[in-house]
Design an enzyme around this catalytic site. Structure first.
Site: not given
Ligand code: NAP
Length: 493
Positions: A99, A182-183, A251, A257, A259, A291, A389, A459, A462
């Protein structure tokens, strides 16, 4: 699945403990990046499918056994999941390799083993998830309870599908939550495999639901659904920024998490054998699609040319090729989109005046999406290739003159996920580690991770932490109970 690429049966959505087709009848191809061939198809779900999944999850949370189960029983099920991951490791390795294009040896040692460890670690944490008593000056008995937040919408990226979904799902389930996952569109297969595995381990119906489909439709519907209580997002900074703002409107608490673009500093007293090994690992692992990669190498000026010379010869010897070969270290990029993005950045590096020390081109093999590991020197300080990135097997190299300049260069991008340094001076190691804007700093190695060690960014990388006890806390809310204790009257005494 055999070692040969072969077609798998079409996959469905996993909702309420059962497989089902999507509402709109749309499907999407899943491509093997090592050949460009179609592996199978998955459902391209829509907002109605998300709604059905969230309703199932809601029911499992509001009325089902999972949140009410003693933590010890939940832990037993999560331990069984870890056992099943190891028992079915061959299947998982083959699936994830086909995959994502991951080399099988690394996939077994890193992806599958980390997923198993994550379930074990969270199982242990679940049993220690206690409230506290608090002393107050008022006559009362005050205590806190740590409760699950409810329905978690978990959204994950393409590069480490098994690890990243396990990280979120193990922690969320351990704390008694239920999940709609949700992948990524490009690499959804291990998430569907894990849905079945967790059911076999004893996770009740509706507690884990997996909905495949695009971020713009399925991801967006999850962010906005009133039945979702929390969003756990891993992905790019751009999409994360959008997701956080939508969640903010509704809310919903979020963990982000995002880059990274880590600097790897080699000081002049570094052990060069150790440093070069870490430098190469930090930018070629997972074809640079991680990452916490270290794509920005900062080298003390006296060592700059020596290090470039070593890299020029060493990097092309790292085995690249068929991910099913146990000797392969670098497989293909996960998809054509990722490959093209790297090509665009190399083109930009050439325009910016960069010198390609090695690599700088595709590897033409079996129709797969391969890119040779690439080292670039002499880029200008304001280079976009350094600042952004790239997310591929690309290393930029810059010299520095002293510690202050190294730290300033390291902290010069908006990202702050990881950083690393190579030095034999222990005092310098601690001093510089404290000055780097990063959620995690490695000294004399790279990417040492463990479920016990918190991981996350500062920063633009995240907020929130995965791994460690902190990961479970993010899936809980605290309730305080204050019981009045009026003074004892004479009649009562
Ligand atoms: P991405 O494009 O941001 O996608 C991440 C997830 O968000 C995918 O499932 C995507 O779905 C979904 N998404 C897209 N648009 C959305 C929307 N409008 N609403 C809700 N969800 C939406 O990231 P990627 O290219 O898959 O992954 C690479 C990025 O992830 C890099 O920046 C990398 O640094 C970061 N990453 C961070 C960590 C970490 O722990 N900090 C770990 C791994 C990766 P589709 O796939 O369907 O577009």
């Amino acid at each position: 699945m055999s070692e040969e690429a072969q077609q798998l049966p079409p996959r469905q959505l996993f909702v309420g403990g059962a497989w089902r087709d999507g509402n709109a009848g749309m499907r999407r191809d899943v491509v093997d990046p090592a050949t460009g061939g179609i592996l199978t198809t998955v459902v391209e779900a829509d907002a109605t499918d998300v709604d059905v999944a969230v309703r199932n999850a809601r029911e499992a949370f509001d009325d089902g056994p999972w949140p009410r189960m003693p933590a010890r029983d939940r832990a037993r099920i999560l331990h069984r999941a870890a056992d099943l991951i190891r028992e079915r490791a061959d299947e998982l390795v083959a699936l994830e390799s086909h995959d994502v294009g991951k080399p099988v040896s690394l996939c077994r040692a890193v992806d599958v083993e980390t997923a198993a460890q994550q379930y074990e670690y969270c199982a242990a944490l679940a049993q220690g998830l206690d409230g506290a008593t608090r002393s107050t000056p008022i006559p009362s008995f005050a205590y806190t309870m740590r409760l699950p937040v409810g329905v978690v919408g978990a959204i994950t990226p393409f590069n480490f599908p098994l690890i990243l979904s396990s990280t979120k799902i193990a922690a969320a389930l351990a704390a008694g939550n239920v999940v709609v996952h949700k992948p990524a569109d490009d690499t959804p297969l291990s998430a569907l495999f894990m849905a079945e595995l967790l059911k076999d381990a004893g996770v009740p119906d509706g507690v884990l639901n997996v909905v495949t489909g695009s971020g713009q439709v399925v991801g967006e519907a999850l962010l906005r659904h009133p039945g979702v209580d929390k969003i756990a997002f891993t992905g790019s900074t751009a999409i994360g920024r959008h997701a956080a703002s939508v969640a903010g409107e509704h809310l919903k608490p979020v963990t982000m998490e995002l880059g990274g673009n880590a600097a790897h500093i080699v000081f002049d007293d570094a052990d060069l054998d150790v440093a070069i090994g870490a430098v190469i690992k930090a930018f070629v692992f997972n074809s640079g699609q991680f990452c916490m990669a270290g794509p920005r190498l900062l080298v003390a000026r006296p060592l700059h040319d020596t290090v470039l010379g070593i890299l020029e010869h060493a990097v092309p010897t790292v085995p690249i090729g068929n991910p099913r070969d146990p000797a392969t270290v670098i497989g293909p990029m996960a998809g054509e989109r990722q490959l093209k993005k790297v090509e665009e950045y190399i083109e930009l590096a050439r325009k910016e005046g960069g010198r390609i020390v090695c690599g700088g081109e595709r590897l033409d093999l079996d129709g797969g999406f391969y890119y040779r590991p690439t080292v670039i020197a002499d880029l200008p300080a304001d280079s976009r290739v350094i600042a952004e990135e790239v997310f591929g097997p690309v290393l930029t190299v810059q010299p520095f003159d002293d510690e202050d300049e190294a730290v300033a260069l390291a902290n010069s991008t908006p990202y702050g996920l990881a950083a690393g340094l190579q030095t034999r001076d222990v005092t310098r190691a601690h001093r510089v580690a404290a000055r780097l804007d990063a959620g995690i700093v490695w000294v004399n190695d790279w990417a040492m991770l463990d479920p016990a060690v918190p991981f996350g960014g500062v920063k633009d990388s995240g907020f929130g932490r995965e791994y460690g006890p902190e990961s479970l806390e993010a899936y809980t809310r605290v309730k305080s109970v204050v019981v009045s204790l009026p003074p004892v009257t004479q009649e009562q005494s």
